[in-house]
Design a protein around this motif. Structure first.
Motif, PDB file in Angstrom:
ATOM      1  N   HIS A 226       0.820  -1.308   0.113  1.00 22.04           N
ATOM      2  CA  HIS A 226       0.036  -0.207   0.130  1.00 22.04           C
ATOM      3  C   HIS A 226       0.838   1.412   0.143  1.00 22.04           C
ATOM      4  CE1 HIS A 226       0.931  -0.958   4.206  1.00 22.04           C
ATOM      5  NE2 HIS A 226       0.823   0.420   4.439  1.00 22.04           N
ATOM      6  N   ASN A 227       2.214   1.112   0.379  1.00 20.83           N
ATOM      7  CA  ASN A 227       2.836   2.293   0.299  1.00 20.83           C
ATOM      8  C   ASN A 227       3.544   2.602  -0.982  1.00 20.83           C
ATOM      9  OD1 ASN A 227       2.655   3.015   3.183  1.00 20.83           O
ATOM     10  ND2 ASN A 227       4.105   1.372   3.727  1.00 20.83           N
ATOM     11  N   ARG A 228       3.388   1.778  -2.160  1.00 19.26           N
ATOM     12  CA  ARG A 228       3.937   1.996  -3.273  1.00 19.26           C
ATOM     13  C   ARG A 228       3.264   3.082  -4.047  1.00 19.26           C
ATOM     14  NH1 ARG A 228       4.267  -2.406  -8.379  1.00 19.26           N
ATOM     15  NH2 ARG A 228       5.205  -0.781  -9.820  1.00 19.26           N
ATOM     16  N   LYS A 229       4.119   3.948  -4.513  1.00 19.66           N
ATOM     17  CA  LYS A 229       3.527   5.447  -5.062  1.00 19.66           C
ATOM     18  C   LYS A 229       3.269   5.042  -6.433  1.00 19.66           C
ATOM     19  CE  LYS A 229       4.730  10.144  -6.086  1.00 19.66           C
ATOM     20  NZ  LYS A 229       3.376  10.667  -5.680  1.00 19.66           N
ATOM     21  N   VAL A 230       1.996   5.591  -6.952  1.00 24.94           N
ATOM     22  CA  VAL A 230       1.718   5.459  -8.375  1.00 24.94           C
ATOM     23  C   VAL A 230       2.344   6.411  -9.198  1.00 24.94           C
ATOM     24  CG1 VAL A 230      -0.255   5.561  -9.805  1.00 24.94           C
ATOM     25  CG2 VAL A 230      -0.501   4.601  -7.692  1.00 24.94           C
ATOM     26  N   VAL A 231       2.937   6.178 -10.189  1.00 23.08           N
ATOM     27  CA  VAL A 231       3.776   6.847 -11.397  1.00 23.08           C
ATOM     28  C   VAL A 231       2.849   7.382 -12.575  1.00 23.08           C
ATOM     29  CG1 VAL A 231       5.628   7.230 -12.584  1.00 23.08           C
ATOM     30  CG2 VAL A 231       6.074   5.814 -10.484  1.00 23.08           C
ATOM     31  N   HIS A 232       2.386   8.311 -12.707  1.00 23.76           N
ATOM     32  CA  HIS A 232       1.397   8.874 -13.586  1.00 23.76           C
ATOM     33  C   HIS A 232       2.511   9.204 -14.885  1.00 23.76           C
ATOM     34  CE1 HIS A 232      -2.160   7.896 -11.274  1.00 23.76           C
ATOM     35  NE2 HIS A 232      -1.583   8.717 -10.289  1.00 23.76           N
ATOM     36  N   ILE A 233       2.090   9.056 -15.922  1.00 27.05           N
ATOM     37  CA  ILE A 233       2.933   9.534 -16.928  1.00 27.05           C
ATOM     38  C   ILE A 233       2.142  10.502 -17.908  1.00 27.05           C
ATOM     39  CG2 ILE A 233       3.598   9.140 -19.529  1.00 27.05           C
ATOM     40  CD1 ILE A 233       4.224   6.319 -18.500  1.00 27.05           C
ATOM     41  N   ALA A 234       2.733  11.886 -17.911  1.00 23.62           N
ATOM     42  CA  ALA A 234       2.098  13.089 -18.434  1.00 23.62           C
ATOM     43  C   ALA A 234       2.279  12.761 -19.891  1.00 23.62           C
ATOM     44  CB  ALA A 234       2.658  14.183 -17.777  1.00 23.62           C
ATOM     45  N   THR A 235       0.973  13.389 -20.478  1.00 18.79           N
ATOM     46  CA  THR A 235       1.246  13.241 -22.034  1.00 18.79           C
ATOM     47  C   THR A 235       0.841  14.539 -22.714  1.00 18.79           C
ATOM     48  OG1 THR A 235      -1.348  12.812 -22.410  1.00 18.79           O
ATOM     49  CG2 THR A 235      -0.114  10.762 -21.695  1.00 18.79           C
ATOM     50  N   PRO A 236       0.717  14.716 -23.892  1.00 23.27           N
ATOM     51  CA  PRO A 236       0.615  15.851 -24.667  1.00 23.27           C
ATOM     52  C   PRO A 236      -0.776  16.228 -24.761  1.00 23.27           C
ATOM     53  CG  PRO A 236       2.204  14.864 -25.904  1.00 23.27           C
ATOM     54  CD  PRO A 236       1.623  13.765 -24.888  1.00 23.27           C
ATOM     55  N   TYR A 237      -1.751  15.359 -24.376  1.00 22.81           N
ATOM     56  CA  TYR A 237      -3.217  15.551 -24.517  1.00 22.81           C
ATOM     57  C   TYR A 237      -3.846  15.647 -23.278  1.00 22.81           C
ATOM     58  CZ  TYR A 237      -1.433  12.735 -28.397  1.00 22.81           C
ATOM     59  OH  TYR A 237      -0.682  12.249 -29.510  1.00 22.81           O
ATOM     60  N   ASP A 238      -3.275  15.888 -22.020  1.00 20.76           N
ATOM     61  CA  ASP A 238      -3.880  16.097 -20.737  1.00 20.76           C
ATOM     62  C   ASP A 238      -4.553  17.397 -20.672  1.00 20.76           C
ATOM     63  OD1 ASP A 238      -2.800  13.666 -20.228  1.00 20.76           O
ATOM     64  OD2 ASP A 238      -1.196  14.246 -18.909  1.00 20.76           O
ATOM     65  N   ASN A 239      -3.783  18.494 -21.146  1.00 23.17           N
ATOM     66  CA  ASN A 239      -4.305  19.881 -20.781  1.00 23.17           C
ATOM     67  C   ASN A 239      -5.586  20.262 -21.600  1.00 23.17           C
ATOM     68  OD1 ASN A 239      -2.645  20.680 -19.017  1.00 23.17           O
ATOM     69  ND2 ASN A 239      -1.073  21.481 -20.354  1.00 23.17           N
ATOM     70  N   VAL A 240      -5.621  19.560 -22.832  1.00 18.20           N
ATOM     71  CA  VAL A 240      -6.750  19.633 -23.787  1.00 18.20           C
ATOM     72  C   VAL A 240      -7.764  18.958 -23.161  1.00 18.20           C
ATOM     73  CG1 VAL A 240      -7.518  19.138 -26.346  1.00 18.20           C
ATOM     74  CG2 VAL A 240      -4.973  19.865 -25.808  1.00 18.20           C
ATOM     75  N   ILE A 241      -7.615  17.506 -22.580  1.00 17.03           N
ATOM     76  CA  ILE A 241      -8.641  16.925 -22.051  1.00 17.03           C
ATOM     77  C   ILE A 241      -9.358  17.675 -20.985  1.00 17.03           C
ATOM     78  CG2 ILE A 241      -9.366  14.762 -21.114  1.00 17.03           C
ATOM     79  CD1 ILE A 241      -7.420  13.267 -22.674  1.00 17.03           C
ATOM     80  N   ILE A 242      -8.516  18.155 -20.031  1.00 17.79           N
ATOM     81  CA  ILE A 242      -8.992  19.060 -18.722  1.00 17.79           C
ATOM     82  C   ILE A 242      -9.818  20.120 -19.434  1.00 17.79           C
ATOM     83  CG2 ILE A 242      -8.161  20.425 -16.865  1.00 17.79           C
ATOM     84  CD1 ILE A 242      -5.979  18.460 -16.424  1.00 17.79           C
ATOM     85  N   LYS A 243      -9.356  20.943 -20.560  1.00 18.36           N
ATOM     86  CA  LYS A 243     -10.149  22.005 -20.801  1.00 18.36           C
ATOM     87  C   LYS A 243     -11.532  21.666 -21.330  1.00 18.36           C
ATOM     88  CE  LYS A 243      -6.243  24.866 -21.870  1.00 18.36           C
ATOM     89  NZ  LYS A 243      -5.348  25.585 -22.829  1.00 18.36           N
ATOM     90  N   LEU A 244     -11.517  20.430 -22.144  1.00 21.62           N
ATOM     91  CA  LEU A 244     -12.792  19.893 -22.838  1.00 21.62           C
ATOM     92  C   LEU A 244     -13.657  19.527 -21.259  1.00 21.62           C
ATOM     93  CD1 LEU A 244     -11.582  17.769 -25.886  1.00 21.62           C
ATOM     94  CD2 LEU A 244     -12.772  19.575 -25.770  1.00 21.62           C
ATOM     95  N   ASN A 245     -13.195  19.030 -20.256  1.00 19.48           N
ATOM     96  CA  ASN A 245     -13.866  18.700 -19.275  1.00 19.48           C
ATOM     97  C   ASN A 245     -14.626  19.957 -18.527  1.00 19.48           C
ATOM     98  OD1 ASN A 245     -14.758  16.688 -17.139  1.00 19.48           O
ATOM     99  ND2 ASN A 245     -13.863  18.378 -15.842  1.00 19.48           N
TER     100      ASN A 245
END
Length: 392
Positions: A226-245
């Motif tokens: 449970h102490n393992r940290k999740v590593v998220h990979i940033a992508t070139p599409y993230d900001n666009v998806i958040i704006k669309l949200n």
């Protein structure tokens, strides 16, 4: 350390799997309780292939790593389940219930057990309850919380429904006056599969009967770090998806007594995801662009689309300010415009997510996913295959 409330997210990941009959091989007519909405007469709807999951989470002591991992992985599981299909090509429905146990803040007379959420398909509500949990020391009675969920929840008698329990904790499975073997045997008799998740060493979980608790019903036993940290990979599409949200949220039209509060909850859960990490907010946005995210109880677009509301019967005080004083035809036109706008945005998000997933697959290191995600998805895929589920 006793705690483990956190794997709550994990449970939500389990959203898809098992029961002894599984998917219906051919469509049958059935009914379910109607969504209760303002100004709408109760009605019945078909509900074949419903997945019912009860998450039983130990909330004793502090396990921040597990909690964060659970919150981060919630939307991964929802998005995976979006693509599930039964043998008759139907898309299964999902209902999730949540219990916490082993917390000193709960009533000792109730065995330190509390139903946090009854069966619900409201993803915002599920997220809200997940983020609301807090930990405190206590006694963890696995057998008793399983038995409580069997008694309190309406599991139904449809043998084709997938019904399962996911219980998570890190203390011996044998604690409490009620023998866990009696509880899981009762679950098996109701065609409910019990899956267990031990937060700690795999062998320790076996030695404290967590594995046996799952084996009796044909469920899965899992042990996680449970102490393992999740590593998220940033992508070139993230900001666009958040704006669309953000644009997607503006297509919702609240109505009825609960409308304004539900719209506020939607925004709050967006914020909860974003505060955790931008990647989590992206995954939630993807979930909101899928069939799993339906809000017909408070949103006119979904309600009209699902024939849950009669526009001619809505009163002026049940409408948002922009629709007050409008005629039925004007309201209908407005709703259709928002529906078209929403569909377009959702399609854009899905297309971008396809590119996003390809980018992640190319750049992700082996075994880089979170412990909870790996454990739950493996269980889901394995059990679902036995129940006629396929994944697109």
């Amino acid at each position: 350390m006793k705690a483990l409330k956190n794997i709550i997210g994990i449970g939500i990941m389990c959203l898809s799997i098992s029961t002894i009959y599984g998917c219906e091989l051919r469509t049958k007519k059935g009914v379910k309780n109607p969504i209760l909405v303002q100004a709408v007469a109760p009605k019945e709807k078909a509900s074949n292939n419903t997945v019912k999951i009860a998450l039983l989470l130990d909330t004793s002591n502090s396990m921040d790593g597990l909690i964060n991992q659970a919150k981060a992985q919630l939307w991964d599981i929802v998005n995976k389940f979006t693509h599930a299909k039964c043998g008759n090509d139907e898309r299964p429905n999902l209902e999730i219930a949540l219990y916490q146990y082993g917390n000193d803040g709960l009533s000792s007379r109730e065995g330190y057990i509390q139903q946090v959420l009854n069966f619900s398909s409201d993803l915002d509500e599920i997220s809200e309850k997940l983020f609301s949990l807090t930990t405190n020391g206590g006694e963890e009675y696995c057998g008793e919380v399983i038995q409580t969920s069997l008694k309190q929840l309406e599991w139904g008698k449809n043998a084709d429904n997938l019904k399962m329990i996911f219980i998570a904790g890190n203390e011996p499975f044998t604690q409490g006056k009620l023998n866990y073997k009696d509880a899981v045997t009762n679950a098996k008799e109701k065609d409910i599969v019990v899956n267990t998740i031990f937060c700690g060493n795999y062998e320790q979980g076996i030695n404290t009967d967590w594995k046996n608790g799952a084996t009796i019903t044909g469920g899965e036993y899992m042990a996680i770090d449970h102490n393992r940290k999740v590593v998220h990979i940033a992508t070139p599409y993230d900001n666009v998806i958040i704006k669309l949200n953000g644009r997607l949220n503006r297509t919702y039209i609240s109505y009825g007594a609960a409308g304004a509060a539900k719209m506020s909850m939607q925004a709050e859960q967006d914020e909860n995801a974003y505060v955790m990490e931008e990647a989590v907010a992206v995954k939630r946005a993807v979930s909101k662009s899928s069939r799993m995210y339906n809000n017909s109880s408070w949103d006119l677009v979904d309600a009209v689309d699902d024939k849950e509301v009669d526009l001619s019967k809505l009163k002026d005080d049940e409408l948002p300010s922009e629709l007050k004083g409008k005629s039925e035809s004007e309201i209908a036109t407005y709703v259709q415009e928002k529906k078209r706008e929403r569909s377009k945005i959702q399609e854009e998000i899905q297309e971008l997510n396809t590119k996003r997933e390809a980018f992640i697959l190319k750049n992700q290191k082996e075994d880089a996913k979170g412990e909870l995600e790996n454990a739950m998805l493996n269980a889901i895929m394995k059990q679902a295959a036995k129940k006629n589920y396929v994944w697109e």
